[in-house]
Design a protein around this motif. Structure first.
Motif, short mmCIF file in Angstrom:
data_model
loop_
_atom_site.label_atom_id
_atom_site.label_comp_id
_atom_site.label_asym_id
_atom_site.label_seq_id
_atom_site.Cartn_x
_atom_site.Cartn_y
_atom_site.Cartn_z
N ILE A 90 12.61 0.08 0.27
CA ILE A 90 11.71 1.08 -0.29
C ILE A 90 11.11 1.92 0.86
O ILE A 90 11.02 1.45 1.99
CB ILE A 90 10.59 0.40 -1.11
N ILE A 91 10.74 3.16 0.52
CA ILE A 91 10.05 4.05 1.45
C ILE A 91 8.62 4.24 0.94
O ILE A 91 8.42 4.49 -0.26
CB ILE A 91 10.75 5.41 1.58
N LYS A 92 7.64 4.19 1.83
CA LYS A 92 6.25 4.38 1.43
C LYS A 92 5.61 5.48 2.31
O LYS A 92 5.93 5.62 3.49
CB LYS A 92 5.46 3.08 1.58
N ARG A 93 4.66 6.21 1.69
CA ARG A 93 3.91 7.26 2.40
C ARG A 93 2.42 6.93 2.32
O ARG A 93 1.92 6.53 1.26
CB ARG A 93 4.20 8.62 1.78
N TYR A 94 1.73 7.13 3.44
CA TYR A 94 0.31 6.74 3.53
C TYR A 94 -0.60 7.91 3.87
O TYR A 94 -1.81 7.76 3.94
CB TYR A 94 0.14 5.65 4.60
N VAL A 95 -0.01 9.08 4.09
CA VAL A 95 -0.80 10.25 4.48
C VAL A 95 -0.55 11.39 3.48
O VAL A 95 0.60 11.65 3.14
CB VAL A 95 -0.42 10.73 5.89
N LEU A 125 0.83 -1.19 0.00
CA LEU A 125 0.00 0.00 0.00
C LEU A 125 0.87 1.25 0.00
O LEU A 125 2.09 1.18 0.08
CB LEU A 125 -0.92 0.00 1.22
N GLY A 126 0.23 2.42 -0.10
CA GLY A 126 0.95 3.68 0.01
C GLY A 126 1.61 4.10 -1.29
O GLY A 126 1.60 3.39 -2.29
N GLN A 127 2.21 5.28 -1.26
CA GLN A 127 2.91 5.86 -2.40
C GLN A 127 4.41 5.81 -2.16
O GLN A 127 4.89 6.10 -1.06
CB GLN A 127 2.47 7.30 -2.64
N THR A 128 5.15 5.45 -3.20
CA THR A 128 6.60 5.34 -3.08
C THR A 128 7.25 6.71 -2.96
O THR A 128 6.90 7.64 -3.69
CB THR A 128 7.18 4.61 -4.30
N VAL A 129 8.18 6.84 -2.03
CA VAL A 129 9.01 8.04 -1.90
C VAL A 129 10.32 7.74 -2.62
O VAL A 129 11.07 6.84 -2.22
CB VAL A 129 9.26 8.38 -0.41
N ASP A 130 10.60 8.46 -3.68
CA ASP A 130 11.70 8.10 -4.57
C ASP A 130 13.08 8.45 -4.03
O ASP A 130 14.07 7.77 -4.33
CB ASP A 130 11.51 8.77 -5.93
N PHE A 131 13.18 9.50 -3.23
CA PHE A 131 14.49 9.95 -2.76
C PHE A 131 14.47 10.14 -1.25
O PHE A 131 13.49 10.61 -0.68
CB PHE A 131 14.88 11.27 -3.44
N LEU A 132 15.58 9.78 -0.61
CA LEU A 132 15.66 9.93 0.84
C LEU A 132 15.48 11.37 1.28
O LEU A 132 14.95 11.64 2.37
CB LEU A 132 17.00 9.38 1.35
#
Length: 255
Positions: free
Chosen positions: A250-255, A182-189
């Motif tokens: 991977i980094i994911k964002r949910y908000v 789920l969530g949206q991928t955060v492409d860069f740290l």
């Protein structure tokens, strides 16, 4: 269809119908579930919150009818904050942990209503997430790691992320490999925001760990205990051991 409600503070949900079986998760007081099948001493259930399946010991829940389940769903919810609290009825006192959701006017013990609620309610809303998520997550600092755990008495990595997000009304699945879908991928740290989830994999490429970002370089996660570590594009660096312990996927964002 049969239903049940956990009417104890916290109980184990096991992979098989045995005390020796792996604890895959836990049920908090007030959590409802569908009853799938029964044996002499155990009942197989599917949780309402995240559809997790496991076995709960008979005697650790209250069986309810379809009508009672519908009534239960219609009652207003009270979210319990980190300080916890108690439900009291005469000489009976049930401890409530953070993450518990109480329907105050429901007869959990099947005898009488637990009429007195002594607890700190949680008033976080989803719009408070960026401002409050780090404050709440840090209250778990140094809580011991417990496989399948979902409380300040012991918690695992995905139970931690699920519980913190749930406090803001955001539903996540139980396990890290499910949460990452789920969530949206955060492409860069450099684009990481507080509350983003970082996922890590093993040598086979399977997601096996998750943590909550406090900023673009700092993560709080459950590994041996809930700890705060530095993170970069390689992964989590454990200063106590002076080495990387988890490989970033991977980094994911949910908000």
């Amino acid at each position: 269809m049969e239903f049940g409600i956990c009417n104890l503070t916290i109980v184990p949900l096991r992979a098989e119908e045995s005390h020796r079986s792996e604890m895959v998760s836990q049920l908090l007081f007030g959590e409802a579930f569908e009853i799938l099948t029964k044996s002499k001493d155990w009942t197989k259930v599917r949780t309402e919150m995240d559809s997790y399946v496991g076995w709960i010991q008979n005697g650790q829940f209250l069986a309810i009818t379809d009508d009672q389940y519908e009534e239960y769903q219609s009652l207003s919810k009270i979210k319990i904050g980190f300080a916890g609290g108690h439900l009291i009825n005469n000489d009976l006192c049930i401890q409530l942990l953070h993450g518990t959701i109480v329907r105050k006017d429901f007869p959990y013990i099947g005898v009488d209503h637990l009429v007195e609620l002594n607890a700190i309610e949680l008033h976080f809303e989803q719009e408070d997430f960026i401002e409050q998520v780090a404050i709440l997550a840090k209250q778990y600092w140094e809580v011991p790691y417990l496989w399948g755990g979902r409380s300040k008495f012991g918690i695992d990595c995905s139970g931690f992320s699920q519980l913190i997000y749930q406090s803001f009304g955001i539903s996540l699945p139980r396990d890290a490999y499910q949460q990452v879908e789920l969530g949206q991928t955060v492409d860069f740290l450099s684009e990481i925001q507080v509350g983003d989830l970082a996922f890590f994999d093993n040598e086979e490429g399977r997601i096996n760990h998750v943590g909550i970002m406090l900023d673009s370089e700092t993560i709080i996660h459950a590994s041996s205990r809930v700890r705060i570590d530095r993170m970069d594009q390689e992964g989590i660096f454990n200063r106590d051991w002076n080495k990387y312990t988890h490989k970033l996927r991977i980094i994911k964002r949910y908000v």
